[in-house]
Design an enzyme around this catalytic site. Structure first.
Site, PDB file in Angstrom:
ATOM      1  N   CYS A  27       0.884  -1.172   0.158  1.00 46.82           N
ATOM      2  CA  CYS A  27       0.145   0.076   0.067  1.00 46.82           C
ATOM      3  C   CYS A  27       0.708   1.180   0.004  1.00 46.82           C
ATOM      4  O   CYS A  27       2.223   1.097   0.003  1.00 46.82           O
ATOM      5  CB  CYS A  27      -0.817  -0.005   1.150  1.00 46.82           C
ATOM      6  N   TYR A  44       2.176  11.151 -12.132  1.00 48.66           N
ATOM      7  CA  TYR A  44       1.088  11.623 -11.863  1.00 48.66           C
ATOM      8  C   TYR A  44       0.773  12.397 -10.532  1.00 48.66           C
ATOM      9  O   TYR A  44       1.724  12.268  -9.564  1.00 48.66           O
ATOM     10  CB  TYR A  44       0.048  10.413 -11.786  1.00 48.66           C
ATOM     11  N   ASP A 244      -2.719  -2.735  -2.422  1.00 50.57           N
ATOM     12  CA  ASP A 244      -2.467  -1.612  -3.402  1.00 50.57           C
ATOM     13  C   ASP A 244      -3.049  -0.185  -3.320  1.00 50.57           C
ATOM     14  O   ASP A 244      -2.898   0.517  -4.098  1.00 50.57           O
ATOM     15  CB  ASP A 244      -2.454  -2.055  -5.089  1.00 50.57           C
TER      16      ASP A 244
HETATM   17  C1  0GY Z   1       1.601   0.004  -7.666  1.00 43.63           C
HETATM   18  C2  0GY Z   1       1.135   0.344  -8.982  1.00 43.63           C
HETATM   19  C3  0GY Z   1       1.530   1.500  -9.860  1.00 43.63           C
HETATM   20  C4  0GY Z   1       2.122   2.721  -9.503  1.00 43.63           C
HETATM   21  C5  0GY Z   1       3.206   2.807  -8.480  1.00 43.63           C
HETATM   22  O1  0GY Z   1       5.084   3.979  -7.603  1.00 43.63           O
HETATM   23  C6  0GY Z   1       4.063   4.075  -8.374  1.00 43.63           C
HETATM   24  O2  0GY Z   1       3.473   4.985  -8.633  1.00 43.63           O
HETATM   25  O3  0GY Z   1       3.692   1.703  -7.927  1.00 43.63           O
HETATM   26  C7  0GY Z   1       1.135   1.544 -11.320  1.00 43.63           C
HETATM   27  O4  0GY Z   1       0.593   2.521 -11.869  1.00 43.63           O
HETATM   28  O5  0GY Z   1       0.944   0.312 -11.892  1.00 43.63           O
HETATM   29  O6  0GY Z   1       1.961  -1.013  -7.259  1.00 43.63           O
HETATM   30  O7  0GY Z   1       1.217   0.835  -7.100  1.00 43.63           O
END
Ligand code: 0GY
Length: 296
Positions: A27, A44, A244
């Protein structure tokens, strides 16, 4: 860039009740931005999703602990996850993203703050570069702390990254199984390649997470369950599970966290497997001293 919201404020209450002591091992926290600004390189910009929200969700879903993984929007500034860990009353640990030039005293400070691993992210849509040579140096330097390496990549990179992963001296945890195509069943090419990779590399663990990203069918994620349950059975001592939350970049298909928790008994089909997935495995990796003491 406008700030996006990728989670629901009203997740359902799961039918499945995790065993007491269950750990959500994947998470994130976003900010809050006022105290913990996002990276100028962030791909983002999320709305705030801080520790209070994370811990409220933990309690709502019936979990006891969190492993907070540094999200790419915070770059290599780990203060937001350190803040979450500090507020958790011992119920959170973390995985950091570090600048390869980090000093040993800075690594020691992260350890004191509850960090137990570093994350290497190879997703081109999330990071500008992923220097394997520098990552390897970091991996060698964190070994003395007893940390492990968390790696996030997509299935088309598995072969290319194999020699790199083989050079890493610590345990390795692969996020979301390296994002295989789950639509072709447990013996589909990408699932089989990943299981063969796990067979050949006993130091590699994986998170059997992110049905909401990997399923071609959507809820109730039958394709994900069919493909992943055999992996959980075969590698039962090396699997982890996580929500997540707050689901970075999922603003167009926000999942219901309660429904994700209800996948657990379909993925780990006995109480014994559930205990390994949710308690023994994550405790061995993130709270080893406490776990060993409890076993005596
Ligand atoms: C996840 C997946 C994503 C993002 C990140 O670090 C992050 O921004 O891990 C994704 O966009 O696939 O595991 O949280």
């Amino acid at each position: 860039m406008s700030r996006i919201r990728s989670w629901t404020d009203s997740p359902s209450k799961p039918t499945y009740r995790p065993p007491a002591g269950a750990v959500d091992t994947h998470c994130h926290v976003f900010g809050p931005q006022a105290g913990f600004p996002f990276s100028v390189k962030a791909k983002y910009l999320p709305q705030d999703a801080g520790p209070d929200m994370l811990f409220a969700l933990r309690d709502h879903l019936g979990f006891s602990r969190n492993v907070v993984v540094q999200a790419s929007c915070h770059g290599t500034d780990n203060r937001a996850i350190l803040n979450a860990i500090a507020k958790s009353e011992g119920r959170a640990r973390g995985v950091a993203v570090v600048d390869p030039s980090i000093s040993n005293p800075e690594l020691d400070a992260l350890h004191a703050g509850g960090i137990r691993g570093v994350r290497f992210n190879f997703l081109r849509r999330l990071v500008d570069d992923a220097p394997k040579d520098k990552f390897l140096e970091v991996a060698r330097r964190i070994e003395r702390l007893g940390w492990h390496v968390v790696i996030y990549f997509e299935a088309d990179l598995l072969d290319e990254l194999t020699p790199f992963m083989e050079a890493i001296p610590t345990d390795i945890v692969i996020d979301h199984m390296g994002r295989p195509d789950v639509s072709t069943g447990p013996d589909g090419p990408e699932m089989l390649a990943f299981r063969n990779f796990l067979r050949a590399h006993p130091n590699v663990w994986t998170k059997v997470s992110c049905a909401e990203r990997l399923s071609a069918q959507g809820a109730p994620f039958d394709d994900f369950v069919e493909s992943v349950a055999p992996l959980v059975e075969e590698f039962q001592d090396r699997v982890l599970w996580g929500t997540d939350w707050p689901h970075p970049n999922m603003q167009d298909a926000i999942p219901d966290d309660g429904a994700l928790v209800d996948l657990i008994p379909r993925l780990a089909r006995s109480k014994e497997l559930q205990t390994k997935l949710l308690i023994s495995n994550p405790m061995r990796l993130y709270w080893p001293e406490e776990w060993e003491e409890e076993q005596q």
